[in-house]
Design an enzyme around this catalytic site. Structure first.
Site, mmCIF file in Angstrom:
data_model
loop_
_atom_site.group_PDB
_atom_site.id
_atom_site.type_symbol
_atom_site.label_atom_id
_atom_site.label_comp_id
_atom_site.label_asym_id
_atom_site.label_seq_id
_atom_site.Cartn_x
_atom_site.Cartn_y
_atom_site.Cartn_z
ATOM 1 N N ASP A 92 -8.688 10.233 10.495
ATOM 2 C CA ASP A 92 -8.719 10.062 8.965
ATOM 3 C C ASP A 92 -9.477 8.604 8.783
ATOM 4 O OD1 ASP A 92 -8.204 10.277 6.495
ATOM 5 O OD2 ASP A 92 -6.148 9.795 6.409
ATOM 6 N N GLY A 128 0.775 -1.262 0.054
ATOM 7 C CA GLY A 128 0.040 0.015 -0.033
ATOM 8 C C GLY A 128 1.014 1.368 -0.063
ATOM 9 N N LYS A 129 0.191 2.286 -0.317
ATOM 10 C CA LYS A 129 0.874 3.405 -0.616
ATOM 11 C C LYS A 129 -0.242 4.640 0.064
ATOM 12 C CE LYS A 129 4.125 3.588 -4.096
ATOM 13 N NZ LYS A 129 4.554 3.833 -5.632
ATOM 14 N N GLY A 130 0.272 5.452 1.246
ATOM 15 C CA GLY A 130 -0.569 6.176 1.809
ATOM 16 C C GLY A 130 0.118 7.643 1.948
ATOM 17 N N GLY A 131 -0.717 8.401 2.697
ATOM 18 C CA GLY A 131 -0.430 9.615 2.945
ATOM 19 C C GLY A 131 1.128 9.670 3.749
ATOM 20 N N VAL A 155 3.594 1.089 2.740
ATOM 21 C CA VAL A 155 3.485 -0.085 3.395
ATOM 22 C C VAL A 155 4.101 -1.298 2.772
ATOM 23 C CG1 VAL A 155 1.796 -1.382 4.833
ATOM 24 C CG2 VAL A 155 1.452 0.815 4.220
ATOM 25 N N GLY A 179 3.281 7.134 3.876
ATOM 26 C CA GLY A 179 4.643 6.347 3.516
ATOM 27 C C GLY A 179 4.039 5.091 2.727
#
Ligand SMILES: *[C@@H]1O[C@H](CO)[C@@H](O)[C@H](O)[C@H]1NC(C)=O
Ligand SMILES: *[C@@H]1O[C@H](CO)[C@@H](O)[C@H](O)[C@H]1NC(C)=O
Ligand SMILES: *[C@@H]1O[C@H](CO)[C@@H](O)[C@H](O)[C@H]1NC(C)=O
Ligand SMILES: *[C@@H]1O[C@H](CO)[C@@H](O)[C@H](O)[C@H]1NC(C)=O
Ligand SMILES: *[C@@H]1O[C@H](CO)[C@@H](O)[C@H](O)[C@H]1NC(C)=O
Ligand SMILES: *[C@@H]1O[C@H](CO)[C@@H](O)[C@H](O)[C@H]1NC(C)=O
Ligand SMILES: *[C@@H]1O[C@H](CO)[C@@H](O)[C@H](O)[C@H]1NC(C)=O
Length: 926
Positions: free
Chosen positions: A720, A603-606, A610, A608
């Site tokens: 969030d 995953g890619k999130g706000g 994962v 960084g």
């Protein structure tokens, strides 16, 4: 082969199929095989292809289709009795966890693919009969297809597996997967193209694997295949004497023109099986072999009927699958194929048992000509982007790389990805891409392969410590950020295309230890980190603009946050003096190890990226590597970790450890195998949560939030809440993640956050006015999540004007029908009264004014009230369906009677399926 013939009441008769003894293989001369047939005799000596005596098809050696493995022969004692030529040799794979055959195909074309396995004690170890488990996995492309379970299997017998599938690219691969319970092997592989119109429910995400395919009636051939069947499907024959009645005709039996779903040969339809007039039904039930667990399978039956009685009799019947009426009052057409199937609907039917039952008005009992039974093979995992694959294979060939695990698809499935590659899996509905290639110290020789330069997602290429020679090709790099060519034999000059990117600070170039560096003295030739000041001086404009932007953003940010500076519970962390965090602290090296060198991005999130990882004890973890290094110096990270380590709730993700030092800043969590809620509700159409599961997940999330709000002092605001932050464990329990993080980030004074707290679309409208984040902000976001759960719709809809989800729901309700908002994938299987209540609750949560929204405690209790309603409703619904259908109760009793053997009306037989692991008995007739 043993066929169990059952008659109730009475004894169970075991019939040895006498026909087998008469089976004679006739040698015929056939013309050219249809184009596209690929027939491989695995383990055959190279260049000794032959024409198969039974089919006339040409079989080739497997050398061109596989690398690795060893050619073997079955033991001498089984040779004479081998079922056919292909079973005599095999290829076994003692090395490597996955070994793949790659067969050429046409992208998006449908194929039948058959693999056979005859152990024949080739290794002299009696593996099938030594009492231990002997099994291995079979993958079709990057998806798991079947388990070949040879435990307690007669070594002379053939296991065959067949799948109907759509080629994902210009090749289809079949992989043998070593489960650590015996060395995988294979005897033959056959690829047969099908028409595009055939088996319409087979598509890129759904394949079907064969459990059994039977033709009924008195026929001599035990197996009917090519050339009778153009597609070389295997049809096993089944016939029986009294009370069975074998029917036959010489008339042609064909499909209506335009119906080309199955293209059943007329010959197969010319025979059928019925029962004596005194019987009212036929139960076709397939007993699976003990080695195959049918209970977990989702079945897809296809029945082929044609009336072949010369007169036009009155024959009508119903077709049931364990009590469920599939087709009612069906009457077969004369000399015309009727293929009955449910358009790709898969059934749960643990005994694979189907009842054909005469209707009250029918004169004759049912008949059946042919039948196919398949099980669902999900094709959820995507193959690596085909361009990336092409270039990787080019590079592999260029350097003659024979790494044992560089086999099959480079990135997929994740646990078999190629060593040295890092893949990006973060876009769940897109093919994985290769982002880094590490071939350091791999003994590479020759020039630099330009294939790497063509890979548009490649960011990091490490070819250091090899023997690469020649010049660096002048090539426009696509996305490369790090190019490490140090310690090779490369000579100059360095092409402009690369030099310019380096000088613009876009490329981290390493060339030390090459002849090229004897002339050039630049930073890339020293093994120290490149001098940032110097680079900055070289190119002035870009950094200046960037820096001023940064400064501006800083000022702006500080202004914005002034108003809310000391909100909530921030003060509490100041009091903590000695920060003892009761969690495992990981080092960067450990992280590298457990993520297998940061191989798989989940995953890619706000905050960084994962990664997926595995601890020493085998526990799977998700590793969130935080992007902003400025945080490392910030005093907020550790207190935050400390708080998180104290939060324990079944619906909140458990923090297992962290890493904080110059090299890394990361949080280590439990890995949730079912991904996140967004993927589940917006994912493919083939898996959909039912109403009750949806409400359960909503309740789980609500309970997690309630805990953060009410049980932590001072309370923690998540900030969030959104569907990607609600994870699901293997039992579909909803688990909230990412809480607490946003605070550490947003209050770090030097930090310019890439995201405001919250995500657009989920963010409390009041926030825009007040910049206050409170527990009610989370309630608002939860309301949006609840609406997504109900509707399965995205946050913003275009229909035709743009609607934010809550407004769309209001609009639809105002138009009069609340049922229009419900996710179509629920197929109307939800309870209307709980729907109304859940929608009310969701709308209550998204009230504009925070004060009007309920607390999470209230939300939890409302959801709890709704859940039992759902459960009991479900019972009464199923009770009412049985009363709607008067046949149902009767059928269920008949099923019980059949099982307990008291009915004198029913007649059942078993058609000797052995669950996709069909036994073929050698011709000796043992
Ligand atoms: C395998 O089985 C055969 C016959 O059952 C026996 O003669 C032979 O010794 C066995 N071999 C091994 C290695 O156990
Ligand atoms: C897809 O890949 C995952 C992870 O590699 C694996 O666990 C799963 O079984 C695969 N799914 C299928 C349908 O093969
Ligand atoms: C099949 O037909 C043959 C004659 O063609 C007959 O002798 C035999 O008994 C029949 N077998 C069955 C099972 O109906
Ligand atoms: C075909 O059916 C006829 C009766 O309709 C029967 O006499 C004959 O034996 C059958 N042939 C086979 C091969 O079963
Ligand atoms: C394999 O077959 C054996 C023997 O029938 C059975 O006990 C075992 O559960 C099977 N294993 C799997 C994974 O299917
Ligand atoms: C790879 O192997 C082939 C033949 O085995 C050889 O001709 C070729 O030069 C080799 N290439 C490299 C880069 O070693
Ligand atoms: C490069 O090749 C030489 C001989 O050709 C060999 O001795 C050396 O080990 C190689 N270096 C690497 C890093 O493979």
């Amino acid at each position: 082969m043993v066929i169990n013939f059952m008659c109730w009441p009475g004894t169970k008769l075991a019939w040895i199929l006498a026909l087998l003894l008469n089976l004679v293989i006739t040698i015929k001369v056939y013309g050219q095989p249809p184009s596209g047939f690929i027939s491989i005799d695995c383990g055959l000596r190279n260049s000794s292809s032959y024409n198969d005596s039974a089919t006339g098809l040409r079989f080739d050696a497997d050398a061109g289709f596989v690398q690795g493995g060893m050619r073997k022969q079955i033991s001498q004692q089984f040779m004479a009795a081998a079922f056919n030529e292909q079973q005599k040799t095999l290829r076994s794979f003692p090395r490597g966890s996955r070994n793949c055959y790659t067969l050429p195909s046409t992208i998006d074309k449908k194929y039948l693919l058959r693999a056979t396995f005859t152990y024949g004690n080739y290794d002299g170890l009696n593996k099938t009969l030594d009492g231990s488990l002997f099994l291995f996995g079979l993958h079709i492309s990057v998806n798991s297809w079947a388990t070949v379970n040879l435990t307690n299997w007669d070594p002379s017998e053939v296991v065959w597996n067949e799948v109907l599938t759509v080629a994902p690219s210009n090749s289809v691969s079949v992989c043998l997967v070593n489960f650590g319970s015996g060395v995988p092997f294979i005897s033959s592989l056959e690829l047969r193209p099908l028409e595009d119109t055939m088996y319409p429910f087979v598509n890129t995400s759904v394949s079907i694997s064969l459990l059994g395919r039977t033709r009924y009636g008195n026929v001599t051939d035990f197996i009917t295949r090519y050339p009778t069947d153009n597609y070389d499907r295997f049809w096993r024959s089944f016939s029986t004497l009294f009370p069975g009645m074998n029917l036959n005709t010489t008339n042609k039996v064909e499909s209506l023109p335009g119906n080309n779903f199955f293209n059943i040969p007329s010959v197969i339809m010319q025979n059928a099986l019925s029962v004596d007039m005194n019987y009212s039904g036929i139960i076709v039930s397939s007993t699976a072999h003990a080695n195959l667990d049918t209970k977990s399978l989702q079945l897809l039956p296809i029945f082929h009927f044609a009336e072949i009685n010369g007169s036009n009799p009155n024959r009508r019947f119903d077709i049931y699958s364990t009590g469920e009426l599939l087709f009612s009052d069906f009457s077969p057409s004369r000399f015309q194929v009727d293929s009955m199937h449910q358009n790709g609907r898969f059934l749960r039917n643990p005994n694979a048992s189907f009842l054909l039952k005469k209707t009250g008005s029918s004169t004759l009992p049912p008949l059946i000509n042919a039948e196919e039974l398949y099980w669902l093979v999900r094709m959820d995992n995507l193959t690596t982007d085909s361009e990336d694959v092409k270039y990787m294979i080019e590079a592999k060939n260029h350097y003659n790389l024979t790494r044992i695990n560089w086999n099959g698809d480079p990135c997929s499935p994740r646990e078999y990805s190629w060593e040295g590659l890092t893949c990006d899996y973060s876009k769940s509905n897109q093919n994985p891409r290769i982002v880094s290639v590490n071939l350091s110290a791999s003994g590479l020789k020759g020039g630099l392969a330009v294939s790497f330069m063509n890979m548009v997602s490649l960011e990091n290429l490490d070819l250091s410590h090899n023997n690469l020679t020649g010049a660096i090709p002048d090539y426009q790099l696509k996305s490369l950020k790090i190019l490490n060519l140090s310690h090779n034999q490369l000579v100059g000059p360095i092409p402009d295309s690369i030099l310019q990117r380096f000088q613009a600070g876009l490329l981290d170039l390493r060339l030390e230890g090459n002849p090229i560096c004897s002339k050039v003295k630049d930073t890339y030739c020293s093994n120290k980190k490149k001098n940032i000041i110097q680079t900055m001086l070289i190119t002035v404009t870009v950094p200046v603009v960037l820096v001023s932007l940064l400064v501006l953003m800083c000022i702006f940010w500080k202004l914005c946050w002034k108003g809310k500076s000391d909100h909530e519970d921030y003060a509490m962390y100041e009091e903590e003096t000695s920060l003892h965090v009761d969690l495992r602290r990981f080092t960067y090296v450990e992280l590298k190890l457990i993520t297998n060198d940061f191989q798989s991005i989940i995953g890619k999130g706000g905050f960084g990226i994962v990664y997926h990882g595995k601890l020493e004890n085998g526990d799977e973890v998700a590793i969130k590597v935080l992007m902003e290094t400025s945080i490392a110096e910030s005093t907020d990270f550790l207190p935050e970790v400390q708080t998180l380590s104290k939060v324990h709730h079944k619906n909140l993700v458990t923090l297992k450890g962290y890493c904080q030092n110059k090299k890394c800043l990361a949080l280590i969590y439990d890995f949730m195998s079912r991904g996140n809620l967004q993927q589940l509700i917006r994912g493919g159409d083939d898996y959909s949560l039912n109403w009750e599961q949806r409400l359960h997940i909503a309740l789980d999330a609500a309970q997690g939030l309630e805990y953060l709000h009410e049980s932590c002092t001072p309370s923690i605001v998540h900030r969030d809440v959104k569907t990607p932050n609600i994870l699901l464990d293997k039992n579909l329990v909803g688990i909230i993640s990412d809480f607490g993080l946003s605070r550490a980030f947003n209050d770090a004074h030097t930090h310019i956050s890439t995201v405001a707290a919250g995500t657009l679309g989920y963010l409390d409208p009041e926030y825009h006015a007040t910049f206050q984040l409170t527990v009610k902000t989370d309630v608002y976001s939860f309301g949006i999540v609840l609406l997504e759960i109900i509707t399965g719709q995205p946050l913003v809809l275009m229909e035709p004007q743009t609607f934010h989800l809550p407004n769309w729901v209001r609009h639809k309700i105002a138009m009069g029908n609340i049922h229009d908002i419900v996710d179509k994938r629920l197929l109307d299987q939800y309870d209307a009264s709980s729907l109304q209540s859940v929608v009310d609750l969701a709308m209550n949560c998204v009230e504009h004014a925070a004060i009007n929204r309920p607390t999470m405690t209230k939300v939890v209790s409302r959801l709890k009230e709704l859940l039992p309603v759902v459960s009991t409703e479900k019972l009464s619904v199923s009770a009412s369906t049985s009363s709607v259908n008067p046949m149902d109760a009767e059928i269920r009793r008949q099923f019980q009677l059949t099982i307990s053997g008291v009915s004198n009306e029913e007649y059942s037989f078993r058609s000797g399926y052995t669950g996709g692991m069909s036994e073929l008995i050698p011709l000796s007739g043992r």
